[in-house]
Design a protein around this motif. Structure first.
Motif, mmCIF file in Angstrom:
data_model
loop_
_atom_site.group_PDB
_atom_site.id
_atom_site.type_symbol
_atom_site.label_atom_id
_atom_site.label_comp_id
_atom_site.label_asym_id
_atom_site.label_seq_id
_atom_site.Cartn_x
_atom_site.Cartn_y
_atom_site.Cartn_z
ATOM 1 N N CYS A 49 0.833 -1.207 0.000
ATOM 2 C CA CYS A 49 0.000 0.000 0.000
ATOM 3 C C CYS A 49 0.863 1.251 0.000
ATOM 4 O O CYS A 49 0.696 2.157 0.820
ATOM 5 C CB CYS A 49 -0.940 -0.002 1.202
ATOM 6 N N ARG A 54 6.592 7.883 -0.800
ATOM 7 C CA ARG A 54 7.557 8.501 0.137
ATOM 8 C C ARG A 54 8.441 7.454 0.830
ATOM 9 O O ARG A 54 9.639 7.667 1.014
ATOM 10 C CB ARG A 54 6.816 9.362 1.168
ATOM 11 N N ASP A 70 0.463 -1.307 -4.745
ATOM 12 C CA ASP A 70 -0.722 -0.535 -4.362
ATOM 13 C C ASP A 70 -1.768 -0.791 -5.441
ATOM 14 O O ASP A 70 -1.415 -1.170 -6.562
ATOM 15 C CB ASP A 70 -0.394 0.965 -4.322
ATOM 16 N N ILE A 113 2.998 0.685 6.046
ATOM 17 C CA ILE A 113 2.805 1.966 6.727
ATOM 18 C C ILE A 113 1.430 2.517 6.353
ATOM 19 O O ILE A 113 1.174 2.885 5.206
ATOM 20 C CB ILE A 113 3.912 2.978 6.341
#
Ligand SMILES: C[S@@+](CC[C@H](N)C(=O)[O-])C[C@H]1O[C@@H](n2cnc3c(N)ncnc32)[C@H](O)[C@@H]1O
Length: 200
Positions: A49, A54, A70, A113
């Motif tokens: 995901c 980043r 993702d 995350i």
């Protein structure tokens, strides 16, 4: 009648969010990820995901070979642009976690995350963690947590997640209210779980 998916579960929701200008969760990596892997030898990393890149770009800059998955191609296109901006390469794959397999002894680092899949998806995936990680491979996870969540909930706390990631050895399991400052959508005090675990 089929239950209507929660808004945040739909690909259309995420494509729309990632079509907005800028980076929804900022361009800087999550601070728990940074603290959890800066001492590691670079290897193969999978970020679940990943969104707009980043965390994947941070790891690529450390020398990891990063695969970012993702279901939002819009997010992953921005992830590739962020990688290019920093002069690194990442591999992106459009996948739905509902039918994604982690592989066998494939990864030195698994990153999750603020991936918040529904509980059946999460439990199927976490059941594969140990076989997917190489020896001494790490799982780094942070997600939102609801107080009193049960295993059927999407935002479970540390106690439930510890059980779901077994038999990985837990190094850190921290559930807390903390001040997030990650782009315009992760701002302010939120309850999260941070987990660092090793395949020992
Ligand atoms: C809160 S964002 C977190 C993005 C990124 N990890 C970060 O912290 O910047 C949640 C991400 O999960 C992705 N996602 C949600 N459900 C998914 C699914 N079933 N399969 C793959 N990706 C999914 C969304 O597209 C979105 O990028």
């Amino acid at each position: 009648m089929t239950a209507k998916p929660r808004q945040a579960e739909s690909k259309a929701f995420w494509d729309s969010r990632f079509s907005e200008p800028g980076y929804a969760y900022g361009e800087q990596a999550n601070d728990f990820l940074r603290a959890s892997c800066q001492d590691m030898a670079a290897g193969d990393a999978l970020s679940l995901c990943e969104g707009e890149g980043r965390n994947a770009v941070y790891l690529a800059r450390l020398g990891f070979r990063v695969t970012a998955v993702d279901f939002s191609e819009v997010g992953l296109a921005k992830a590739r642009a962020l990688a290019e901006k920093h002069g690194v390469t990442i591999t992106t794959m459009v996948v739905d976690l509902a039918d994604f397999d982690l592989g066998i002894a494939r990864w030195d680092l698994l990153v999750s995350i603020f991936a918040q899949p529904p509980s059946p998806v999460r439990q199927r995936l976490y059941g594969q963690l140990q076989q997917a990680l190489r020896p001494q491979g790490r799982l780094v996870l942070e997600c939102k947590a609801d107080v009193n969540a049960t295993a059927d909930d999407r935002y479970p706390g540390a106690r439930i997640l510890r059980q779901e990631i077994a038999p990985l050895k837990v190094v850190i399991a921290r559930e807390q209210e903390r001040d997030l400052n990650e782009g315009r959508y992760h701002l302010g005090v939120k309850r999260t779980v941070q987990l660092l675990a090793v395949n020992s």
